[in-house]
Structure formats: structure tokens, C-alpha cells
Motif scaffolding. Structure first.
Motif, mmCIF file in Angstrom:
data_model
loop_
_atom_site.group_PDB
_atom_site.id
_atom_site.type_symbol
_atom_site.label_atom_id
_atom_site.label_comp_id
_atom_site.label_asym_id
_atom_site.label_seq_id
_atom_site.Cartn_x
_atom_site.Cartn_y
_atom_site.Cartn_z
ATOM 1 N N PHE A 12 0.828 -1.204 0.000
ATOM 2 C CA PHE A 12 0.000 0.000 0.000
ATOM 3 C C PHE A 12 0.861 1.252 0.000
ATOM 4 C CE2 PHE A 12 -2.130 -3.419 2.150
ATOM 5 C CZ PHE A 12 -3.402 -3.394 1.622
ATOM 6 N N ARG A 13 0.336 2.291 -0.632
ATOM 7 C CA ARG A 13 0.921 3.628 -0.498
ATOM 8 C C ARG A 13 0.055 4.355 0.525
ATOM 9 N NH1 ARG A 13 3.515 8.011 -4.136
ATOM 10 N NH2 ARG A 13 2.961 9.833 -2.934
ATOM 11 N N ILE A 14 0.685 4.892 1.537
ATOM 12 C CA ILE A 14 -0.038 5.585 2.601
ATOM 13 C C ILE A 14 -0.174 7.053 2.212
ATOM 14 C CG2 ILE A 14 -0.079 6.175 5.049
ATOM 15 C CD1 ILE A 14 -0.373 3.131 4.345
ATOM 16 N N GLU A 15 -1.412 7.508 2.157
ATOM 17 C CA GLU A 15 -1.705 8.883 1.756
ATOM 18 C C GLU A 15 -1.764 9.833 2.952
ATOM 19 O OE1 GLU A 15 -1.608 9.312 -1.427
ATOM 20 O OE2 GLU A 15 -1.840 7.225 -2.029
ATOM 21 N N GLU A 16 -2.385 9.366 4.046
ATOM 22 C CA GLU A 16 -2.547 10.220 5.230
ATOM 23 C C GLU A 16 -2.604 9.377 6.490
ATOM 24 O OE1 GLU A 16 -5.778 13.076 5.257
ATOM 25 O OE2 GLU A 16 -5.690 13.220 3.078
ATOM 26 N N ASN A 17 -2.158 9.994 7.600
ATOM 27 C CA ASN A 17 -2.290 9.449 8.946
ATOM 28 C C ASN A 17 -1.463 8.202 9.205
ATOM 29 O OD1 ASN A 17 -4.139 11.524 9.480
ATOM 30 N ND2 ASN A 17 -5.808 10.281 8.673
ATOM 31 N N GLY A 18 -0.371 8.032 8.472
ATOM 32 C CA GLY A 18 0.522 6.896 8.679
ATOM 33 C C GLY A 18 1.704 7.261 9.559
ATOM 34 N N TRP A 19 2.752 6.477 9.423
ATOM 35 C CA TRP A 19 3.962 6.666 10.217
ATOM 36 C C TRP A 19 4.618 8.009 9.906
ATOM 37 C CZ3 TRP A 19 9.332 4.537 8.904
ATOM 38 C CH2 TRP A 19 10.206 4.707 9.975
ATOM 39 N N PHE A 20 4.649 8.400 8.631
ATOM 40 C CA PHE A 20 5.247 9.685 8.266
ATOM 41 C C PHE A 20 4.572 10.830 9.025
ATOM 42 C CE2 PHE A 20 5.349 13.627 5.879
ATOM 43 C CZ PHE A 20 6.706 13.797 5.678
ATOM 44 N N ASP A 21 3.253 10.852 9.034
ATOM 45 C CA ASP A 21 2.535 11.929 9.732
ATOM 46 C C ASP A 21 2.797 11.890 11.233
ATOM 47 O OD1 ASP A 21 1.544 13.000 7.399
ATOM 48 O OD2 ASP A 21 -0.362 11.931 7.514
ATOM 49 N N SER A 27 4.908 15.006 13.332
ATOM 50 C CA SER A 27 4.378 15.747 14.478
ATOM 51 C C SER A 27 5.465 16.041 15.516
ATOM 52 C CB SER A 27 3.218 14.970 15.124
ATOM 53 O OG SER A 27 3.693 13.803 15.774
ATOM 54 N N ARG A 28 6.637 15.428 15.372
ATOM 55 C CA ARG A 28 7.765 15.685 16.271
ATOM 56 C C ARG A 28 8.582 16.865 15.756
ATOM 57 N NH1 ARG A 28 11.932 12.850 16.496
ATOM 58 N NH2 ARG A 28 11.825 11.749 14.522
ATOM 59 N N PRO A 29 8.983 17.783 16.624
ATOM 60 C CA PRO A 29 9.782 18.919 16.167
ATOM 61 C C PRO A 29 11.148 18.515 15.625
ATOM 62 C CG PRO A 29 9.401 19.042 18.549
ATOM 63 C CD PRO A 29 8.640 17.864 18.037
ATOM 64 N N GLY A 30 11.696 17.376 16.036
ATOM 65 C CA GLY A 30 13.018 16.959 15.588
ATOM 66 C C GLY A 30 13.043 16.208 14.268
#
Length: 129
Positions: free
Chosen positions: A77-86, A90-93
Motif C-alpha cells: 500500500f501507499r499511505i496517503e494520510e495518517n501513517g507513520w510519516f505523519d 508531528s515531532r519537532p526533531g
């Protein structure tokens, strides 16, 4: 908990029975994930280059990915939203949150799942066993 939005990627083989991840191998910047389905007598290898990161977790710890990434939808699957990347963004670093051309892919199986952040498209090979 927000649900993941994902697109199933068509592959050269649709497994008729459940799959298991047999290996996850990173070498010289290429990530190779090998899956096997004993009922189908097939092995799939999906390769990613331009790896930014990857993680392996039990599917029970990834409930936000269901039902979008359920076996009935496929295994890649290609993740479009709300996956690990998002989650990482959300982390500043996490400095790669603004990088263009970065994609997230998800490999689902019965014994675990792999999330992959990459700058390239996956390549899939299917072999008989």
C-alpha cells in the motif's frame, strides 16, 4: 486515533492465502522485504531504494491501518494520510517533514508489517517456490 488513508498497489501476483514476512534486509541503501504464501507456493520480494527509514511492528500494534490495509485489499500500500510519516512529522526533531518527493509505503502480512519512507517507487518480483 485517526484512520489511515491508503491506496492498494497492484502487484504482479495477488496472493490467494495469507502471507508472512520472511526477511527484511537492508544493504547498500536498498531495502528488500521478502514475503511468502505457502498456500500459493509463491514468494514476493519488494525492493525500495532511497530509504529514509523503515519500521517493523506486529499488526496488532497498528490498528489505525485497518481496514484500509486489510488483506482483502492487498499486501502493498501507499499511505496517503495518517501513517507513520505523519506521526513522525508531528515531532519537532523530524527534519524531513518538509522534504518533497518522500512517500510512505506499507507492507502487510499475518506476522508483522513494515512501514517504509522512501524517495523512490517500490519494485516487486514474484518467484515460484
Amino acid at each position: 486515533m485517526q484512520r489511515v488513508i491508503a491506496t492498494s498497489i497492484e502487484t504482479p501476483w495477488v496472493f490467494q492465502s495469507g502471507t508472512d514476512i520472511m526477511s527484511v534486509h537492508l544493504e547498500w541503501g536498498e531495502l528488500a522485504i521478502t514475503l511468502m504464501s505457502g498456500g500459493d507456493r509463491k514468494v514476493a520480494v519488494v525492493r525500495f531504494s532511497e530509504i529514509i527509514g523503515f519500521r517493523f511492528l506486529d499488526e496488532g500494534d497498528l490498528l489505525e491501518f485497518w481496514p484500509a490495509c486489510a488483506a482483502a485489499q492487498g499486501w502493498l500500500f501507499r499511505i496517503e494520510e495518517n501513517g507513520w510519516f505523519d506521526l513522525e512529522a508531528s515531532r519537532p526533531g523530524f527534519i524531513r517533514s518538509e522534504v518533497k518527493g518522500l512517500s510512505e509505503y506499507f507492507v502487510a502480512s499475518q506476522n508483522g508489517c513494515v512501514s517504509v519512507l522512501t524517495g523512490d517507487l517500490p519494485k516487486v518480483e514474484i518467484w515460484p517456490i
